[in-house]
Design a protein around this motif. Sequence first.
Motif, PDB file in Angstrom:
ATOM      1  N   PRO A  90       0.836  -1.212   0.000  1.00  0.00           N
ATOM      2  CA  PRO A  90       0.000   0.000   0.000  1.00  0.00           C
ATOM      3  C   PRO A  90       0.869   1.260   0.000  1.00  0.00           C
ATOM      4  O   PRO A  90       1.888   1.316   0.677  1.00  0.00           O
ATOM      5  CB  PRO A  90      -0.780  -0.116   1.305  1.00  0.00           C
ATOM      6  CG  PRO A  90      -0.765  -1.562   1.647  1.00  0.00           C
ATOM      7  CD  PRO A  90       0.544  -2.077   1.137  1.00  0.00           C
ATOM      8  N   GLN A  91       0.450   2.247  -0.780  1.00  0.00           N
ATOM      9  CA  GLN A  91       1.231   3.483  -0.915  1.00  0.00           C
ATOM     10  C   GLN A  91       0.309   4.684  -0.891  1.00  0.00           C
ATOM     11  O   GLN A  91      -0.106   5.174  -1.937  1.00  0.00           O
ATOM     12  CB  GLN A  91       2.027   3.462  -2.215  1.00  0.00           C
ATOM     13  CG  GLN A  91       2.992   2.315  -2.309  1.00  0.00           C
ATOM     14  CD  GLN A  91       3.641   2.222  -3.678  1.00  0.00           C
ATOM     15  OE1 GLN A  91       3.495   3.100  -4.523  1.00  0.00           O
ATOM     16  NE2 GLN A  91       4.361   1.155  -3.906  1.00  0.00           N
ATOM     17  N   GLY A  92      -0.042   5.152   0.289  1.00  0.00           N
ATOM     18  CA  GLY A  92      -0.901   6.320   0.403  1.00  0.00           C
ATOM     19  C   GLY A  92      -2.313   6.026  -0.056  1.00  0.00           C
ATOM     20  O   GLY A  92      -2.751   4.884  -0.109  1.00  0.00           O
ATOM     21  N   ILE A  93      -3.023   7.088  -0.393  1.00  0.00           N
ATOM     22  CA  ILE A  93      -4.376   6.931  -0.909  1.00  0.00           C
ATOM     23  C   ILE A  93      -4.250   6.776  -2.418  1.00  0.00           C
ATOM     24  O   ILE A  93      -3.774   7.671  -3.108  1.00  0.00           O
ATOM     25  CB  ILE A  93      -5.256   8.127  -0.522  1.00  0.00           C
ATOM     26  CG1 ILE A  93      -5.379   8.198   1.006  1.00  0.00           C
ATOM     27  CG2 ILE A  93      -6.636   8.006  -1.180  1.00  0.00           C
ATOM     28  CD1 ILE A  93      -6.094   9.410   1.521  1.00  0.00           C
ATOM     29  N   GLN A  94      -4.659   5.614  -2.901  1.00  0.00           N
ATOM     30  CA  GLN A  94      -4.489   5.263  -4.303  1.00  0.00           C
ATOM     31  C   GLN A  94      -5.848   5.256  -5.011  1.00  0.00           C
ATOM     32  O   GLN A  94      -6.885   5.058  -4.374  1.00  0.00           O
ATOM     33  CB  GLN A  94      -3.855   3.875  -4.408  1.00  0.00           C
ATOM     34  CG  GLN A  94      -2.485   3.793  -3.750  1.00  0.00           C
ATOM     35  CD  GLN A  94      -2.004   2.367  -3.629  1.00  0.00           C
ATOM     36  OE1 GLN A  94      -2.290   1.692  -2.657  1.00  0.00           O
ATOM     37  NE2 GLN A  94      -1.256   1.913  -4.635  1.00  0.00           N
ATOM     38  N   THR A  95      -5.815   5.428  -6.314  1.00  0.00           N
ATOM     39  CA  THR A  95      -7.031   5.316  -7.104  1.00  0.00           C
ATOM     40  C   THR A  95      -7.481   3.862  -7.095  1.00  0.00           C
ATOM     41  O   THR A  95      -6.672   2.956  -7.329  1.00  0.00           O
ATOM     42  CB  THR A  95      -6.781   5.786  -8.548  1.00  0.00           C
ATOM     43  OG1 THR A  95      -6.343   7.152  -8.504  1.00  0.00           O
ATOM     44  CG2 THR A  95      -8.029   5.677  -9.393  1.00  0.00           C
ATOM     45  N   ALA A  96      -8.741   3.659  -6.816  1.00  0.00           N
ATOM     46  CA  ALA A  96      -9.271   2.294  -6.790  1.00  0.00           C
ATOM     47  C   ALA A  96      -9.238   1.686  -8.177  1.00  0.00           C
ATOM     48  O   ALA A  96      -9.540   2.356  -9.164  1.00  0.00           O
ATOM     49  CB  ALA A  96     -10.696   2.303  -6.259  1.00  0.00           C
ATOM     50  N   PRO A  97      -8.882   0.410  -8.261  1.00  0.00           N
ATOM     51  CA  PRO A  97      -8.895  -0.269  -9.560  1.00  0.00           C
ATOM     52  C   PRO A  97     -10.344  -0.540  -9.988  1.00  0.00           C
ATOM     53  O   PRO A  97     -11.274  -0.450  -9.186  1.00  0.00           O
ATOM     54  CB  PRO A  97      -8.155  -1.580  -9.275  1.00  0.00           C
ATOM     55  CG  PRO A  97      -8.416  -1.843  -7.831  1.00  0.00           C
ATOM     56  CD  PRO A  97      -8.469  -0.489  -7.175  1.00  0.00           C
ATOM     57  N   HIS A  98     -10.510  -0.888 -11.254  1.00  0.00           N
ATOM     58  CA  HIS A  98     -11.814  -1.326 -11.747  1.00  0.00           C
ATOM     59  C   HIS A  98     -12.179  -2.617 -11.011  1.00  0.00           C
ATOM     60  O   HIS A  98     -11.333  -3.492 -10.833  1.00  0.00           O
ATOM     61  CB  HIS A  98     -11.725  -1.553 -13.258  1.00  0.00           C
ATOM     62  CG  HIS A  98     -13.035  -1.892 -13.885  1.00  0.00           C
ATOM     63  ND1 HIS A  98     -14.085  -0.999 -13.939  1.00  0.00           N
ATOM     64  CD2 HIS A  98     -13.470  -3.036 -14.452  1.00  0.00           C
ATOM     65  CE1 HIS A  98     -15.113  -1.578 -14.530  1.00  0.00           C
ATOM     66  NE2 HIS A  98     -14.765  -2.811 -14.857  1.00  0.00           N
ATOM     67  N   ASP A  99     -13.401  -2.754 -10.571  1.00  0.00           N
ATOM     68  CA  ASP A  99     -13.869  -3.939  -9.839  1.00  0.00           C
ATOM     69  C   ASP A  99     -13.012  -4.243  -8.608  1.00  0.00           C
ATOM     70  O   ASP A  99     -12.494  -5.352  -8.448  1.00  0.00           O
ATOM     71  CB  ASP A  99     -13.913  -5.175 -10.746  1.00  0.00           C
ATOM     72  CG  ASP A  99     -14.981  -5.075 -11.820  1.00  0.00           C
ATOM     73  OD1 ASP A  99     -16.020  -4.433 -11.554  1.00  0.00           O
ATOM     74  OD2 ASP A  99     -14.776  -5.636 -12.904  1.00  0.00           O
ATOM     75  N   PRO A 100     -12.849  -3.290  -7.701  1.00  0.00           N
ATOM     76  CA  PRO A 100     -11.975  -3.512  -6.541  1.00  0.00           C
ATOM     77  C   PRO A 100     -12.423  -4.663  -5.646  1.00  0.00           C
ATOM     78  O   PRO A 100     -11.586  -5.361  -5.075  1.00  0.00           O
ATOM     79  CB  PRO A 100     -12.034  -2.182  -5.793  1.00  0.00           C
ATOM     80  CG  PRO A 100     -13.300  -1.533  -6.235  1.00  0.00           C
ATOM     81  CD  PRO A 100     -13.511  -1.985  -7.645  1.00  0.00           C
ATOM     82  N   ARG A 101     -13.728  -4.910  -5.550  1.00  0.00           N
ATOM     83  CA  ARG A 101     -14.224  -5.974  -4.675  1.00  0.00           C
ATOM     84  C   ARG A 101     -13.797  -7.349  -5.202  1.00  0.00           C
ATOM     85  O   ARG A 101     -13.389  -8.214  -4.429  1.00  0.00           O
ATOM     86  CB  ARG A 101     -15.741  -5.878  -4.545  1.00  0.00           C
ATOM     87  CG  ARG A 101     -16.191  -4.619  -3.802  1.00  0.00           C
ATOM     88  CD  ARG A 101     -17.632  -4.245  -4.144  1.00  0.00           C
ATOM     89  NE  ARG A 101     -17.961  -2.905  -3.691  1.00  0.00           N
ATOM     90  CZ  ARG A 101     -17.744  -1.790  -4.381  1.00  0.00           C
ATOM     91  NH1 ARG A 101     -17.179  -1.835  -5.574  1.00  0.00           N
ATOM     92  NH2 ARG A 101     -18.071  -0.617  -3.890  1.00  0.00           N
TER      93      ARG A 101
END
Length: 132
Positions: free
Chosen positions: A9-20
């Motif tokens: 993990p590196q800070g607040i990252q953009t969520a990937p497509h379909d994160p769940r």
Amino acid sequence: MINVFQESPQGIQTAPHDPRILAAGHQVALREVNFSEVRDKDSLMLAFLRGLALTESFGRNWDALYDVLTDPEARPERFAILLTDYAAFRTRQRQLGPYLEGVLLDAQAEVARQGRSLWLLAEETGYDPRAW
């Protein structure tokens, strides 16, 4: 594109497509905190209470939030928080946002020191900064 869960993990990252789906495939527990109704610190703490399924004993302050995020007994070893409508929240709450970010990033660093992982993933749902 690199899968966010294959890296530390590196800070607040953009969520990937379909994160769940990605989280499930990488044995990462994922909870969602929705910022769309956050208007002040009280509603922010309520969003975390709901999103993280905390009990009513949650102190609803910065220290309590840090404690629940870093407690190895309360959180899985590989844990992600999906921060829904985070950019819109940051636009609306210019004073509150930096405090929250400090708590989240401090918690992420502490969890890493414990040999665990805390991903902070910002997901936007139709956010348009011109609408604010």
